[in-house]
Enzyme design. Sequence first.
Site, PDB file in Angstrom:
ATOM      1  N   GLU A  30     -26.157  -5.704 -16.109  1.00 48.59           N
ATOM      2  CA  GLU A  30     -25.975  -5.297 -14.661  1.00 48.59           C
ATOM      3  C   GLU A  30     -25.587  -3.925 -14.670  1.00 48.59           C
ATOM      4  O   GLU A  30     -24.541  -3.509 -15.328  1.00 48.59           O
ATOM      5  CB  GLU A  30     -24.740  -6.090 -13.698  1.00 48.59           C
ATOM      6  CG  GLU A  30     -25.468  -7.621 -13.436  1.00 48.59           C
ATOM      7  CD  GLU A  30     -24.508  -8.462 -12.622  1.00 48.59           C
ATOM      8  OE1 GLU A  30     -24.987  -9.199 -11.932  1.00 48.59           O
ATOM      9  OE2 GLU A  30     -23.242  -8.098 -12.881  1.00 48.59           O
ATOM     10  N   THR A  63     -23.756 -12.274   0.644  1.00 49.84           N
ATOM     11  CA  THR A  63     -24.867 -12.430   1.534  1.00 49.84           C
ATOM     12  C   THR A  63     -25.655 -11.205   2.053  1.00 49.84           C
ATOM     13  O   THR A  63     -24.934 -10.156   1.928  1.00 49.84           O
ATOM     14  CB  THR A  63     -24.677 -13.329   2.961  1.00 49.84           C
ATOM     15  OG1 THR A  63     -23.158 -12.414   3.246  1.00 49.84           O
ATOM     16  CG2 THR A  63     -24.215 -14.737   2.439  1.00 49.84           C
ATOM     17  N   THR A  87     -24.740 -15.198 -15.947  1.00 51.56           N
ATOM     18  CA  THR A  87     -25.403 -16.514 -16.455  1.00 51.56           C
ATOM     19  C   THR A  87     -26.427 -16.016 -17.555  1.00 51.56           C
ATOM     20  O   THR A  87     -27.400 -15.434 -17.131  1.00 51.56           O
ATOM     21  CB  THR A  87     -26.064 -17.545 -15.594  1.00 51.56           C
ATOM     22  OG1 THR A  87     -24.948 -17.772 -14.801  1.00 51.56           O
ATOM     23  CG2 THR A  87     -26.535 -18.654 -16.328  1.00 51.56           C
ATOM     24  N   ASN A 122     -21.587  -5.549  -8.102  1.00 56.81           N
ATOM     25  CA  ASN A 122     -20.627  -6.834  -8.178  1.00 56.81           C
ATOM     26  C   ASN A 122     -19.533  -6.620  -6.933  1.00 56.81           C
ATOM     27  O   ASN A 122     -18.971  -7.668  -6.749  1.00 56.81           O
ATOM     28  CB  ASN A 122     -19.937  -6.939  -9.541  1.00 56.81           C
ATOM     29  CG  ASN A 122     -20.808  -7.464 -10.505  1.00 56.81           C
ATOM     30  OD1 ASN A 122     -21.435  -8.439 -10.050  1.00 56.81           O
ATOM     31  ND2 ASN A 122     -21.290  -6.756 -11.462  1.00 56.81           N
TER      32      ASN A 122
END
Lengths: 400, 400
Positions: free
Chosen positions: B272, B400, B186, B395
């Site tokens: 990333e 979690t 985002t 990725n």
Amino acid sequence: MQIRHEGHIATPLGFYTDGLHAGLKRFKKDIGLIYSDVPAQTAAVYTQNYFKGAPITVTQASLATSSLTQALIVNSGNANTCTGKKGIADAYAMRAATAAKLQLPVDYVTVASTGVIGVPLNLPRVLDGIAQLDETQSNGHGFQEAILTTDKAVKSVCVTIELDGQTVTVAGVAKGSGMINPNMATLLGFITTDAAIEGVYLDKLLRQTIERSFNQITIDGDTSTNDMVLVMANGRAGNDILCANHPQILQFKAALMYVCEQLSKKVAADGEGATKLIEVNVTGALQQTDARLIAKKVVGSNLVKAAFFGEDGNWGRIIDAIGYAGVPINPDTVDIAISGVTVLKNSEPVIIDEARDLTPVLKAHDITIAVELHLGNEAGTAWGCDLSYEYVKINAAYRT
Amino acid sequence: MQIRHEGHIATPLGFYTDGLHAGLKRFKKDIGLIYSDVPAQTAAVYTQNYFKGAPITVTQASLATSSLTQALIVNSGNANTCTGKKGIADAYAMRAATAAKLQLPVDYVTVASTGVIGVPLNLPRVLDGIAQLDETQSNGHGFQEAILTTDKAVKSVCVTIELDGQTVTVAGVAKGSGMINPNMATLLGFITTDAAIEGVYLDKLLRQTIERSFNQITIDGDTSTNDMVLVMANGRAGNDILCANHPQILQFKAALMYVCEQLSKKVAADGEGATKLIEVNVTGALQQTDARLIAKKVVGSNLVKAAFFGEDGNWGRIIDAIGYAGVPINPDTVDIAISGVTVLKNSEPVIIDEARDLTPVLKAHDITIAVELHLGNEAGTAWGCDLSYEYVKINAAYRT
């Protein structure tokens, strides 16, 4: 339709193939020949890349004269692309040498290459290889090896159908991603059949079939400069000539589609660094092209690919890719299922126990993503693979 | 134009910001406020994704009433996307609570969110956080931290210009890729300025600037559901109202462009897993849009990105991406230089000693790829980063 596990590219009547080591690669076979003992109706589709390899120029020239050919010469280890005027001359020399050897008109020969870009072809070695190729071989294996690079497996399919009381064979072979000098995931696909078929109709059929098979796979979104799929149909099976009105045309279409679809899935499963085959089925679209585009965007998303490498059913990334595919959708009516487990219904999360319901299916090699748009009745499928450390490793390595 | 290294998002006159930990993330700040003490002309651009986060719906509703706002409320840790009717209601509740706290009309408040998709927002924690935010803070740091996720650094820029004898400040802050629960990259960008400017003109200027800055970066080709860039201009600097005819409009345009371009480069460099910032400059195009598209395709190619991670100047992959960008080019007239080293001239390889000439520049953090098409006089730039093992690791990890 019968699947012939023992069949290969030289199984259709009148086709002969060979492959050997000419010295473009260090040890492996790097030059191959397909030969038909009679002229074959031939159709081909090429990369949409504005930079096209020199062999594509030559193949286009051969098919511009007529749709009949009798031989394909292919080398791996060098793409013969961005090699200037010498590159074009070299590709024409490959065609001329093959034609002379087989005593064919030059425009009865097509040419393909795959490998590193921007390095001049070692033409003497190629010509030497062409001289040694044996056009009487019919086991198929040498050719299948000669087009491979770092592909982990031969990608070959063969089926038979009955047309007008005759057995018609359709066989195909493809190479996918991965090279000794990784440069790009060039896709080459060659299909032979002994079916008798009208030339213009064969071309149309190939284009239709490609749209739903080879064009629906993606390894990394990079369209090579040398992609080519070529079909040769030599009529040796003796069926009535196939055209749109032939009463059994659907059988032939299905056989061609099956061969192309299977080759596509084999290429996707053997993508560089792949550990999983991912199939995306989009249904409920207004148009087939919409469904295919969305399917391809989902299977091409780095984030989706990395998630499945990690065996994570992260459907937020699937939603995201559906939304940016560029096709109007209703963001409130989408269902998603991952290998049969529904995770989204009418665009709202379905409460599941991930560890119990989802984790087991994510461990499988084959993953299926079903997307229902609830807009219309059209569907489309795409295939790809996951994004692994190995992909980065292969492509970050020096060329030498 | 003066670059103000000490400046930040709360430096323009009349702007106050705060940020704190509301409990959506485990430890880090996750809610932030921008407040202007007078109404500010406001313009925003949003993701083109068909799935839009609930906050975007609410921000669009606020700006549909009028282009004046006084506050932005933003949370990280949850994107509030694909969360159904509750999600929309939650975003409206965030707006209402912020308006009540600051005694503003509800449509003077805009809302943004970033984080995991498809998980209901913990509204009580968000409302509790809003209650605790301090609209009198002016150091900027709390806000800048509150919008970050796994970004490695704050991305902030501040410049001043002189307009009509007044000092006008333009400041911006952005967040990029990387989340504690990685779901997508985002992008959020917020720009504050104390310039006085016409509302409709501000909107137009923002769109023009975005086209050449934020829209020209790509980390992984995945367009998020929650992207938003918003600018607030409160007029407190006291300059004559800016419009197309203002004699110093070019200065303001340049300041806004500089802020957006710098933020874009910071986001790309902090993509990333990134180890390098890659800038692609395309010149000699027929149209600016062509040049920008080609630049973005090159910088977005997995193969190009992986090559630069491996410090390999594999220009065959650059050629390949130029060729499939979908823009007509002349495949015989392209020049390519990598960080000043020409590797291709008129589409033919330049003979260089790679180890001596190319390897040293590839070791740098910043890589520049120059592509000259020799078709026209238009240019365009795009920014991105390399593709590393770390990208796959981030990725592929479970949420979690």
